[in-house]
Design a protein around this motif. Structure first.
Motif, short mmCIF file in Angstrom:
data_model
loop_
_atom_site.label_atom_id
_atom_site.label_comp_id
_atom_site.label_asym_id
_atom_site.label_seq_id
_atom_site.Cartn_x
_atom_site.Cartn_y
_atom_site.Cartn_z
N THR A 23 30.20 40.26 31.13
CA THR A 23 31.41 39.46 31.23
C THR A 23 31.34 38.68 32.55
N ILE A 24 31.55 37.37 32.48
CA ILE A 24 31.42 36.49 33.63
C ILE A 24 32.80 36.10 34.15
N LYS A 25 32.94 36.08 35.46
CA LYS A 25 34.18 35.67 36.09
C LYS A 25 33.96 34.39 36.91
N THR A 26 34.94 33.51 36.89
CA THR A 26 34.96 32.41 37.85
C THR A 26 35.82 32.86 39.03
N VAL A 27 35.40 32.46 40.23
CA VAL A 27 36.10 32.92 41.43
C VAL A 27 36.52 31.74 42.28
N ASN A 28 37.52 31.98 43.13
CA ASN A 28 37.95 30.95 44.07
C ASN A 28 37.25 31.13 45.41
N ALA A 29 37.60 30.29 46.37
CA ALA A 29 36.93 30.32 47.67
C ALA A 29 37.17 31.63 48.43
N ASP A 30 38.22 32.36 48.06
CA ASP A 30 38.53 33.62 48.74
C ASP A 30 37.92 34.84 48.05
N GLY A 31 37.15 34.60 46.98
CA GLY A 31 36.48 35.71 46.31
C GLY A 31 37.31 36.40 45.25
N PHE A 32 38.42 35.79 44.82
CA PHE A 32 39.25 36.38 43.77
C PHE A 32 38.86 35.80 42.41
N ALA A 33 38.80 36.67 41.40
CA ALA A 33 38.53 36.21 40.04
C ALA A 33 39.73 35.43 39.53
N VAL A 34 39.45 34.22 39.02
CA VAL A 34 40.54 33.37 38.54
C VAL A 34 40.39 32.99 37.07
N GLY A 35 39.34 33.46 36.44
CA GLY A 35 39.16 33.15 35.04
C GLY A 35 38.02 33.91 34.42
N THR A 36 38.05 34.02 33.07
CA THR A 36 37.00 34.71 32.33
C THR A 36 36.53 33.81 31.19
N PRO A 37 35.42 33.10 31.37
CA PRO A 37 34.92 32.22 30.31
C PRO A 37 34.54 33.02 29.08
N ASP A 38 34.60 32.37 27.93
CA ASP A 38 34.21 33.00 26.68
C ASP A 38 32.71 33.29 26.72
#
Length: 236
Positions: A145-160
Motif C-alpha cells: 500500500t502506497i502513501k503520498t506524504v506532505n513536506a512534514d512527513g504526514f500521509a495525506v493520501g492512498t493511491p489505488d
C-alpha cells in the motif's frame, strides 16, 4: 512473426557507470561478485543471450573502460560490443551511448547494469512490445500500500494500488523516438529518473510488460543477499 521476417536492428545500451554510494565503500556496484560472477557480467550475458538483440554498448566510468572491455571479451558474448565512457548522471551516460548507436538501429534497448537477474526472454518480450507500441518497459505491479506524504512527513493520501506499477529495465524504444526524447530533455535542461520518463514528456505512453518481482536492482548490501538467494533458487 519471427525475427528474421522483421529484420529490425536492435542495439542494447547497458548503463553501468554508477558507483552505488548507498552500497558503501568505493567499489563499483557493477563489479560486486554475485554467486561467482560480477553483477554487470550477469546483466551483459542476459542481454546478449536474447536473440532479438544485435549488438551492445556498455557505458561505464572512464577509469573502468579497460576493465569492462576485458570482462566483456572474456564472456564471449557472441555479438559485437563496445565500451564507452559515461557521464556524471545516468541520463548523461545514456546520451553518450546514443551517439554511438548505429544509424540503422530501429529499436534501442536500455538496461541498468545493476539489474543482473533479468532473463533473456523478458528482454525479448520488451523488444517485441516496442516494435508494436514504440515504447515499452519491464515492470511489476506494486504489492505494498502506497502513501503520498506532505513536506512534514504526514500521509495525506492512498493511491489505488491497482493503478500502480514499479517500472524496471530493460526499456525499449523506437530509435527515432528515444533520440527525440533525449534531445528535448537537453533543450529543456530536464533530468529524469529513467528513459521512460523522458519519452512520456514528448507525449508517448509506455507499454508495460509484467516481469514479476525477481528483476531487482542492486542498490544496497541487502539487495546482494536477496539476489544471491534468488539465483540459488533458480539452480535448485
Amino acid at each position: 512473426m519471427r525475427r528474421k521476417e522483421l529484420l529490425v536492428m536492435v542495439c542494447a545500451i547497458i548503463a553501468a557507470a554508477g558507483y552505488g554510494r548507498r552500497m558503501g565503500g568505493d567499489q563499483s556496484k557493477q563489479l560486486i561478485i554475485l554467486n561467482g560472477m560480477p553483477v554487470v557480467a550477469r546483466s551483459l550475458r542476459a542481454i546478449a543471450t536474447c536473440p532479438q538483440v544485435d549488438q551492445l554498448i556498455l557505458v561505464t566510468a572512464p577509469e573502468q573502460i579497460a576493465t569492462l572491455e576485458t570482462l566483456a571479451a572474456e564472456l564471449d558474448l557472441g555479438k559485437p560490443f563496445q565500451v564507452i565512457a559515461g557521464g556524471s548522471e545516468r541520463q548523461y551516460s545514456v546520451a553518450n551511448a546514443l551517439k554511438a548507436v548505429p544509424t540503422d538501429a530501429e529499436i534501442i534497448l536500455v538496461h541498468d547494469g545493476a539489474r543482473p537477474l533479468v532473463r533473456p526472454e523478458q528482454v525479448g518480450a520488451v523488444v517485441d512490445a516496442a516494435r508494436v507500441f514504440r515504447a515499452a518497459g519491464l515492470a511489476a505491479p506494486v504489492k505494498d500500500t502506497i502513501k503520498t506524504v506532505n513536506a512534514d512527513g504526514f500521509a495525506v493520501g492512498t493511491p489505488d494500488r491497482n493503478c500502480l506499477w514499479a517500472i524496471h529495465t530493460p526499456q525499449a524504444f523506437a530509435a527515432d523516438l528515444l533520440r527525440h526524447a533525449y534531445a528535448q530533455a537537453e533543450t529543456d535542461q530536464y533530468l529524469g529518473t529513467d528513459d521512460a520518463s523522458l519519452v512520456e514528456r514528448v507525449g508517448v505512453f509506455i507499454k508495460l510488460v509484467n516481469g514479476g518481482y525477481e528483476n531487482i536492482k542492486i542498490t544496497t548490501s541487502e539487495d546482494v543477499c536477496l539476489a544471491e538467494a534468488l539465483l540459488a533458487r533458480r539452480m535448485e
